[in-house]
Design a protein around this motif. Structure first.
Motif, PDB file in Angstrom:
ATOM      1  N   MET A 131       0.839  -1.194   0.000  1.00  0.00           N
ATOM      2  CA  MET A 131       0.000   0.000   0.000  1.00  0.00           C
ATOM      3  C   MET A 131       0.883   1.256   0.000  1.00  0.00           C
ATOM      4  SD  MET A 131      -2.859   1.114   2.792  1.00  0.00           S
ATOM      5  CE  MET A 131      -3.545   2.771   2.687  1.00  0.00           C
ATOM      6  N   ALA A 132       0.419   2.278  -0.700  1.00  0.00           N
ATOM      7  CA  ALA A 132       1.225   3.508  -0.778  1.00  0.00           C
ATOM      8  C   ALA A 132       1.070   4.331   0.498  1.00  0.00           C
ATOM      9  CB  ALA A 132       0.786   4.328  -1.984  1.00  0.00           C
ATOM     10  N   HIS A 133       2.183   4.783   1.035  1.00  0.00           N
ATOM     11  CA  HIS A 133       2.166   5.641   2.211  1.00  0.00           C
ATOM     12  C   HIS A 133       2.948   6.910   1.917  1.00  0.00           C
ATOM     13  CE1 HIS A 133       0.376   2.901   5.166  1.00  0.00           C
ATOM     14  NE2 HIS A 133       0.947   1.951   4.450  1.00  0.00           N
ATOM     15  N   THR A 134       2.408   8.019   2.382  1.00  0.00           N
ATOM     16  CA  THR A 134       3.105   9.288   2.226  1.00  0.00           C
ATOM     17  C   THR A 134       3.842   9.583   3.525  1.00  0.00           C
ATOM     18  OG1 THR A 134       1.394  10.081   0.726  1.00  0.00           O
ATOM     19  CG2 THR A 134       2.819  11.745   1.737  1.00  0.00           C
ATOM     20  N   LEU A 135       5.144   9.723   3.416  1.00  0.00           N
ATOM     21  CA  LEU A 135       5.960  10.003   4.601  1.00  0.00           C
ATOM     22  C   LEU A 135       6.640  11.353   4.442  1.00  0.00           C
ATOM     23  CD1 LEU A 135       7.749   6.544   5.124  1.00  0.00           C
ATOM     24  CD2 LEU A 135       5.804   7.459   6.405  1.00  0.00           C
ATOM     25  N   LYS A 136       6.513  12.173   5.483  1.00  0.00           N
ATOM     26  CA  LYS A 136       7.244  13.452   5.487  1.00  0.00           C
ATOM     27  C   LYS A 136       8.501  13.248   6.317  1.00  0.00           C
ATOM     28  CE  LYS A 136       5.575  17.648   5.452  1.00  0.00           C
ATOM     29  NZ  LYS A 136       4.856  18.887   5.874  1.00  0.00           N
ATOM     30  N   VAL A 137       9.631  13.253   5.644  1.00  0.00           N
ATOM     31  CA  VAL A 137      10.893  12.980   6.334  1.00  0.00           C
ATOM     32  C   VAL A 137      11.902  14.085   6.012  1.00  0.00           C
ATOM     33  CG1 VAL A 137      12.784  11.329   6.646  1.00  0.00           C
ATOM     34  CG2 VAL A 137      10.476  10.500   6.170  1.00  0.00           C
ATOM     35  N   ASN A 138      12.407  14.682   7.050  1.00  0.00           N
ATOM     36  CA  ASN A 138      13.433  15.727   6.904  1.00  0.00           C
ATOM     37  C   ASN A 138      12.994  16.823   5.936  1.00  0.00           C
ATOM     38  OD1 ASN A 138      14.907  14.178   8.653  1.00  0.00           O
ATOM     39  ND2 ASN A 138      16.149  13.223   7.068  1.00  0.00           N
ATOM     40  N   GLY A 139      11.716  17.161   5.997  1.00  0.00           N
ATOM     41  CA  GLY A 139      11.200  18.272   5.206  1.00  0.00           C
ATOM     42  C   GLY A 139      10.746  17.899   3.806  1.00  0.00           C
ATOM     43  N   ALA A 140      11.015  16.654   3.389  1.00  0.00           N
ATOM     44  CA  ALA A 140      10.605  16.235   2.043  1.00  0.00           C
ATOM     45  C   ALA A 140       9.478  15.213   2.141  1.00  0.00           C
ATOM     46  CB  ALA A 140      11.792  15.638   1.304  1.00  0.00           C
ATOM     47  N   THR A 141       8.613  15.198   1.133  1.00  0.00           N
ATOM     48  CA  THR A 141       7.502  14.243   1.107  1.00  0.00           C
ATOM     49  C   THR A 141       7.843  13.088   0.178  1.00  0.00           C
ATOM     50  OG1 THR A 141       5.953  16.048   1.531  1.00  0.00           O
ATOM     51  CG2 THR A 141       5.036  14.004   0.648  1.00  0.00           C
ATOM     52  N   HIS A 142       7.666  11.872   0.686  1.00  0.00           N
ATOM     53  CA  HIS A 142       7.979  10.674  -0.094  1.00  0.00           C
ATOM     54  C   HIS A 142       6.754   9.779  -0.144  1.00  0.00           C
ATOM     55  CE1 HIS A 142      12.355  11.517   0.352  1.00  0.00           C
ATOM     56  NE2 HIS A 142      11.985  11.958   1.553  1.00  0.00           N
ATOM     57  N   SER A 143       6.571   9.113  -1.281  1.00  0.00           N
ATOM     58  CA  SER A 143       5.543   8.083  -1.370  1.00  0.00           C
ATOM     59  C   SER A 143       6.242   6.734  -1.440  1.00  0.00           C
ATOM     60  CB  SER A 143       4.685   8.307  -2.618  1.00  0.00           C
ATOM     61  OG  SER A 143       3.674   7.328  -2.658  1.00  0.00           O
ATOM     62  N   VAL A 144       5.909   5.850  -0.510  1.00  0.00           N
ATOM     63  CA  VAL A 144       6.553   4.539  -0.487  1.00  0.00           C
ATOM     64  C   VAL A 144       5.472   3.456  -0.493  1.00  0.00           C
ATOM     65  CG1 VAL A 144       8.741   5.190   0.581  1.00  0.00           C
ATOM     66  CG2 VAL A 144       6.776   4.722   2.025  1.00  0.00           C
ATOM     67  N   ASP A 145       5.698   2.430  -1.291  1.00  0.00           N
ATOM     68  CA  ASP A 145       4.713   1.354  -1.408  1.00  0.00           C
ATOM     69  C   ASP A 145       5.142   0.196  -0.519  1.00  0.00           C
ATOM     70  OD1 ASP A 145       2.562  -0.096  -2.210  1.00  0.00           O
ATOM     71  OD2 ASP A 145       3.397  -0.692  -4.146  1.00  0.00           O
ATOM     72  N   ILE A 146       4.639   0.189   0.698  1.00  0.00           N
ATOM     73  CA  ILE A 146       5.023  -0.818   1.695  1.00  0.00           C
ATOM     74  C   ILE A 146       3.807  -1.190   2.540  1.00  0.00           C
ATOM     75  CG2 ILE A 146       7.501  -0.338   1.935  1.00  0.00           C
ATOM     76  CD1 ILE A 146       6.899   1.715   4.033  1.00  0.00           C
ATOM     77  N   ASP A 147       3.921  -2.325   3.232  1.00  0.00           N
ATOM     78  CA  ASP A 147       2.817  -2.768   4.087  1.00  0.00           C
ATOM     79  C   ASP A 147       2.560  -1.770   5.219  1.00  0.00           C
ATOM     80  OD1 ASP A 147       2.674  -5.002   2.543  1.00  0.00           O
ATOM     81  OD2 ASP A 147       3.583  -6.355   4.016  1.00  0.00           O
ATOM     82  N   ASP A 148       1.309  -1.721   5.677  1.00  0.00           N
ATOM     83  CA  ASP A 148       0.913  -0.780   6.738  1.00  0.00           C
ATOM     84  C   ASP A 148       1.757  -0.933   8.009  1.00  0.00           C
ATOM     85  OD1 ASP A 148      -1.056  -0.035   5.032  1.00  0.00           O
ATOM     86  OD2 ASP A 148      -2.733  -0.764   6.262  1.00  0.00           O
TER      87      ASP A 148
END
Lengths: 209, 153
Positions: free
Chosen positions: B1-18
């Protein structure tokens, strides 16, 4: 991820094996022990004296209040306990100013909003220690009973608020869904709530000891 | 599942399990390997990051719990406390093997943000969840006091 899934599968298989053994034992053993079950309010209807019935109801409630799931975070010292054996929390953590830990090492450093079973770390949005005025560790049922009713120590809760708290607060209810490796509090939340209501309705009397 | 992570000021979309631990997302998906795996059960502190500015053990933080929250890792901590800790750590030669040190630094900076002049007890209570197999604890405590003096000006 795959390695973790394999590890989880192995754990599950082991648990299933152990569970199977437990099931076999359960089929040949006596009914559930009083420690893991609760009697409902109707079980006490035969006690004619209202005060004696109230005391008996609280003694049943006490099975929950003195269970490790409750006492571990109602400590007598500044340090909570953990596990069914009620060992001191590891790593060392303290109550702190407001029951949420010390600066830099608050409860939320490890405990999130939900149980994390793969890390064996329990969680809840309200994760915290009970206030020192509500310490139950090492206390008699009489003392706990008086504490629970005392609005100067229980956060200003009258009986209605107290019953609402113990039947709706997510951290209280967590005691019945603590995740693998931790024994749930006895009975069910509904049984516990019914006992609390019946205790209140009979005058909320406290045991003599 | 796609998750949006805000890390160190940048937004990333990662496709990983919940239930994927944040630590794995940081290291395996985002290539931020400064945060270390130590125990996987929140007992050693090597995986400490900040979530919304507070220390959290990323090994027991499922990514599903991080929607809308801000993650900061050792690669991006900044500010007066971080600068003071970095200077004190270097001056005191704090690390030995270094494996646990990113977690130690994250916890030390978090402590100094809350208590400007911590006592030994404040330090012990804030840092005892960060284990060091080289037993650099005395140097860590000393360096935190040094950093506090720097912050005093």
């Amino acid at each position: 991820m795959m390695i973790r899934k394999l590890a989880l599968a192995a754990s599950a298989a082991l648990a299933l094996g152990l569970g199977g053994t437990a099931l076999t034992l359960a089929q040949t053993a006596a009914p559930p022990t009083p420690a893991s079950a609760l009697r409902g309010p109707s079980s006490f209807a035969g006690i004619a004296d209202r005060q004696a019935r109230s005391v008996a109801l609280f003694s049943e409630i006490g099975k929950v209040l003195t269970h490790p799931r409750c006492v571990n975070c109602h400590p007598a010292t500044e340090r909570p306990r953990q596990t069914d054996a009620m060992t001191l929390h590891q790593p060392l953590v303290v109550r702190g100013k407001d029951g949420h830990g010390a600066p830099g090492m608050e409860c939320t450093t490890c405990h999130g909003k939900q149980n994390v079973d793969y890390g064996r770390v329990p969680g809840d949005p309200h994760w915290a220690l009970a206030p020192a005025s509500m310490a139950w560790e090492g206390k008699s049922l009489k003392d706990i009973c008086e504490q629970v009713k005392d609005t100067s120590r229980n956060g200003g809760k009258d009986m209605a608020a107290l019953i609402k708290h113990v039947t709706t607060d997510s951290l209280v209810l967590w005691g019945w869904k603590p995740g693998p490796g931790r024994e749930p509090a006895p009975g069910t939340p509904a049984q516990f709530g019914a006992l609390m209501q019946a205790w209140a309705d009979t005058g909320a009397a406290c045991p003599a000891s | 599942m796609a998750h949006t992570l805000k890390v160190n000021g940048a937004t990333h979309s990662v496709d990983i399990d919940d239930d994927t631990p944040l630590l794995w997302a940081l290291r395996d998906n985002l290539g931020l390997t400064g945060t270390k795996f130590g125990c996987g059960v929140a007992q050693c502190g090597a995986c400490t990051v900040y979530v919304d500015g507070k220390p959290m053990r990323s090994c027991v933080t499922p990514v599903s719990t991080l929607e809308g929250r801000e993650v900061t890792t050792i690669e991006a901590i900044s500010g007066r406390e971080a600068d003071a800790v970095q200077k004190a750590w270097t001056a005191g030669d704090v690390p030995q093997c270094g494996y646990c040190q990113s977690g130690q630094v994250m916890s030390a900076v978090a402590l100094l943000k809350e208590i400007k002049k911590p006592t030994d007890r404040d330090i012990d209570l804030a840092m005892n969840g960060n284990i060091c197999r080289c037993a650099t604890y005395a140097r860590i405590r000393s360096a935190i006091h040094d950093a506090a003096r720097t912050l005093e000006g």
